[in-house]
Scaffold this motif. Structure first.
Motif, short mmCIF file in Angstrom:
data_model
loop_
_atom_site.label_atom_id
_atom_site.label_comp_id
_atom_site.label_asym_id
_atom_site.label_seq_id
_atom_site.Cartn_x
_atom_site.Cartn_y
_atom_site.Cartn_z
N ASP A 92 -16.93 -23.26 36.39
CA ASP A 92 -17.32 -24.59 35.89
C ASP A 92 -18.65 -25.02 36.49
O ASP A 92 -19.53 -25.54 35.79
CB ASP A 92 -16.24 -25.62 36.23
CG ASP A 92 -14.98 -25.45 35.39
OD1 ASP A 92 -15.09 -24.95 34.26
OD2 ASP A 92 -13.90 -25.81 35.89
N VAL A 93 -18.79 -24.83 37.80
CA VAL A 93 -20.03 -25.24 38.48
C VAL A 93 -21.21 -24.42 37.97
O VAL A 93 -22.31 -24.94 37.74
CB VAL A 93 -19.89 -25.08 40.00
CG1 VAL A 93 -21.20 -25.39 40.71
CG2 VAL A 93 -18.79 -26.00 40.53
N GLU A 94 -20.97 -23.12 37.76
CA GLU A 94 -22.07 -22.26 37.29
C GLU A 94 -22.57 -22.70 35.92
O GLU A 94 -23.78 -22.68 35.65
CB GLU A 94 -21.58 -20.81 37.24
CG GLU A 94 -22.70 -19.79 37.17
CD GLU A 94 -22.25 -18.37 37.44
OE1 GLU A 94 -22.99 -17.45 37.06
OE2 GLU A 94 -21.15 -18.19 38.03
N GLY A 95 -21.66 -23.14 35.05
CA GLY A 95 -22.07 -23.64 33.74
C GLY A 95 -22.97 -24.86 33.86
O GLY A 95 -23.97 -24.99 33.13
N GLY A 135 -27.30 -12.96 40.41
CA GLY A 135 -26.32 -13.42 41.39
C GLY A 135 -26.61 -14.78 42.01
O GLY A 135 -25.79 -15.30 42.77
N VAL A 136 -27.76 -15.40 41.69
CA VAL A 136 -28.14 -16.65 42.35
C VAL A 136 -27.26 -17.81 41.90
O VAL A 136 -26.75 -18.58 42.73
CB VAL A 136 -29.63 -16.96 42.09
CG1 VAL A 136 -29.97 -18.36 42.60
CG2 VAL A 136 -30.51 -15.93 42.76
N ALA A 181 -23.91 -17.50 43.49
CA ALA A 181 -23.93 -17.81 44.93
C ALA A 181 -23.95 -19.32 45.16
O ALA A 181 -23.23 -19.83 46.03
CB ALA A 181 -25.13 -17.15 45.59
N LEU A 182 -24.77 -20.03 44.39
CA LEU A 182 -24.83 -21.49 44.53
C LEU A 182 -23.48 -22.12 44.16
O LEU A 182 -23.01 -23.03 44.84
CB LEU A 182 -25.92 -22.07 43.64
CG LEU A 182 -27.38 -21.79 44.06
CD1 LEU A 182 -28.34 -22.23 42.95
CD2 LEU A 182 -27.71 -22.50 45.37
N ALA A 183 -22.87 -21.62 43.09
CA ALA A 183 -21.58 -22.17 42.65
C ALA A 183 -20.48 -21.91 43.66
O ALA A 183 -19.65 -22.79 43.95
CB ALA A 183 -21.20 -21.57 41.29
N GLN A 184 -20.47 -20.72 44.23
CA GLN A 184 -19.45 -20.38 45.22
C GLN A 184 -19.60 -21.22 46.47
O GLN A 184 -18.62 -21.68 47.06
CB GLN A 184 -19.56 -18.89 45.60
CG GLN A 184 -19.06 -17.94 44.55
CD GLN A 184 -17.54 -17.82 44.57
OE1 GLN A 184 -16.81 -18.77 44.32
NE2 GLN A 184 -17.04 -16.65 44.88
N LEU A 233 -35.84 -17.95 40.26
CA LEU A 233 -35.21 -18.33 41.53
C LEU A 233 -34.48 -17.11 42.06
O LEU A 233 -33.43 -16.73 41.54
CB LEU A 233 -34.25 -19.50 41.30
CG LEU A 233 -33.40 -19.97 42.48
CD1 LEU A 233 -34.26 -20.26 43.70
CD2 LEU A 233 -32.60 -21.20 42.08
N ASP A 234 -35.03 -16.47 43.09
CA ASP A 234 -34.43 -15.23 43.58
C ASP A 234 -33.46 -15.49 44.73
O ASP A 234 -33.37 -16.59 45.27
CB ASP A 234 -35.52 -14.22 43.99
CG ASP A 234 -36.42 -14.75 45.10
OD1 ASP A 234 -35.98 -15.62 45.89
OD2 ASP A 234 -37.58 -14.31 45.19
N MET A 235 -32.75 -14.43 45.11
CA MET A 235 -31.71 -14.55 46.11
C MET A 235 -32.27 -14.86 47.50
O MET A 235 -31.62 -15.54 48.30
CB MET A 235 -30.88 -13.26 46.17
CG MET A 235 -29.64 -13.36 47.06
SD MET A 235 -28.48 -14.65 46.53
CE MET A 235 -27.74 -13.84 45.13
#
Length: 419
Positions: A157-160, A182-183, A186-189, A217-219
């Motif tokens: 949900d957050v990733e969306g 994967g960025v 990672a932010l959502a998690q 926006l890279d890792m």
């Protein structure tokens, strides 16, 4: 001045709200209330950044009432009275909707002032709180309101929301911002179910990226931002009690992976005292006599942890937590003391038997003279049968041997003595 990203992206319809499908999905109760056009008193309960304020704003915009917004952390009793004085005016002819954020900060008197106006329908209340309302909200208000629990958002949900957000900022800046591999995940998690936290981290990343030629926006940049965002944790709120509860229950339930995860959550928040205290309680309460040697072992690990401090404290605590989680369990001693405490608190019992008293001379009114205490060490196997409990509860049993190997050995020993 442009507002925060979380405000610029705030949904204006229920279909745009991320998560909370148990409340807002088709046919669910809260959605049906909204669609009915009739608004009852509502209390929204849940952690920060999960959509409580957003849903309240959507409801307010649909109801046609005069909207007042108060935040209980900063408003006063006079602010409430000002709203009450506005009742009956031309401006409030359609009724008043009061959105009260953080209602747990209102004292009982402030909540009581609202009560009669809520009861007669002059004011419709939508209150939100991050704490359990059944502990913090006046019972009379609770009984006149419907309580809905908002849950943390899933990473999906957050990733969306993050993808919608990066598109919005790209249009605002006339840039083609995009997530590297994967960025977004990672932010959502890392957001812990808090979409506002995720958007704040993304906004910080994009602010840094504005000065770069590259729009991706890279890792590497993401990890720099994540390293400066502490784990969300409120030592005085529900989250604290939920976390320490899960920590002890995971040790009790013999799940070392869950136990060490919740230990990590506590330590990441810097809550070393809670981690140590619950660990010692669990060693005594849940392992207990199944492995009594664990008690000094755990105490030693806690002493080491408190001596060295964080971050090194995580090592002896991990040793001890995994040991407790993987040890045999028995709550026989815990049950015994609870049963005995219950009898004592309820006045069940009697005087200490004469032969156990710390008194060696009898008064003239004593019908039986002498103490008549039997010294166990004077008898074979250092045991002699004699009563120890008060006469009124002489046959009472508080302790039942556990079925573990250790307590069964104790049971065999006692049974041999008392043959």
């Amino acid at each position: 001045m442009i507002g925060p990203l979380a405000d610029r992206l705030r949904p204006t319809t229920l279909d745009e709200v991320a998560g909370q499908q148990h409340l807002l999905g088709p046919g669910k109760v809260l959605r049906r209330i909204v669609e009915s056009g009739k608004l009852p008193n509502l209390i929204f309960y849940g952690p920060s950044g999960v959509g409580k304020t957003t849903v309240a704003n959507i409801l307010a915009n649909r109801c046609g009432k005069k909207l007042y917004y108060l935040n209980a952390t900063v408003c006063s009793t006079q602010d409430i009275k000002d709203i009450i004085h506005s009742l009956g005016s031309f401006d409030t002819a359609g009724g008043v909707l009061l959105y009260l954020d953080e209602i747990q900060y209102f004292n009982k008197k402030q909540q009581q002032i609202l009560l009669s106006f809520i009861e007669n329908g002059d004011i419709t209340l939508i209150a939100s709180t991050t704490e359990n309302p059944f502990f913090y909200v006046y019972n009379a208000i609770l009984s006149r309101s419907s309580v809905f629990e908002f849950k943390p958002l899933s990473p999906n949900d957050v990733e969306g929301v993050l993808h919608r957000a990066i598109s919005l900022v790209g249009k605002e800046d006339n840039r083609s911002y995009a997530f590297g591999e994967g960025v977004a995940h990672a932010l959502a998690q890392n957001a812990g179910g808090d979409v506002r936290r995720a958007l704040n981290m993304l906004e910080l990343c994009l602010l840094i990226l504005q000065n770069d030629q590259n729009d991706e926006l890279d890792m590497a940049l993401c990890e720099q931002v994540l390293s400066h965002n502490a784990v969300r944790y409120d030592r005085d709120g529900d989250e604290h009690y939920d976390l320490v509860s899960a920590y002890q229950k995971s040790m009790r339930g013999s799940d070392p992976d869950a136990a060490v995860y919740y230990l990590a959550r506590l330590l990441a928040a810097g809550d070393l005292p809670s981690a140590c205290r619950r660990l010692m309680v669990c060693a005594c309460e849940d392992v207990g006599l199944a492995y009594p040697q664990i008690i000094p072992i755990v105490k030693s690990a806690v002493d080491i942890a408190m001596s060295v401090g964080l971050p090194e404290a995580q090592i002896p605590l991990a040793d001890a937590v995994i040991l407790v989680a993987t040890s045999p369990k028995s709550n026989s001693a815990c049950n015994a003391i609870h049963a005995a405490m219950s009898d004592v608190q309820n006045g069940i019992g009697g005087n200490v038997p004469r032969h156990l008293q710390n008194k060696h001379y009898d008064g003239e009114d004593a019908t039986v003279k002498g103490q008549h205490y039997l010294y166990p060490h004077d008898y074979p196997n250092h045991y002699v049968k004699q009563p120890y409990l008060p006469d009124e509860i002489r046959t009472k049993k508080y302790y039942t041997f556990g079925d573990n190997k250790n307590e069964q050995k104790f049971k065999e020993f006692i049974e041999r003595l008392t043959l």
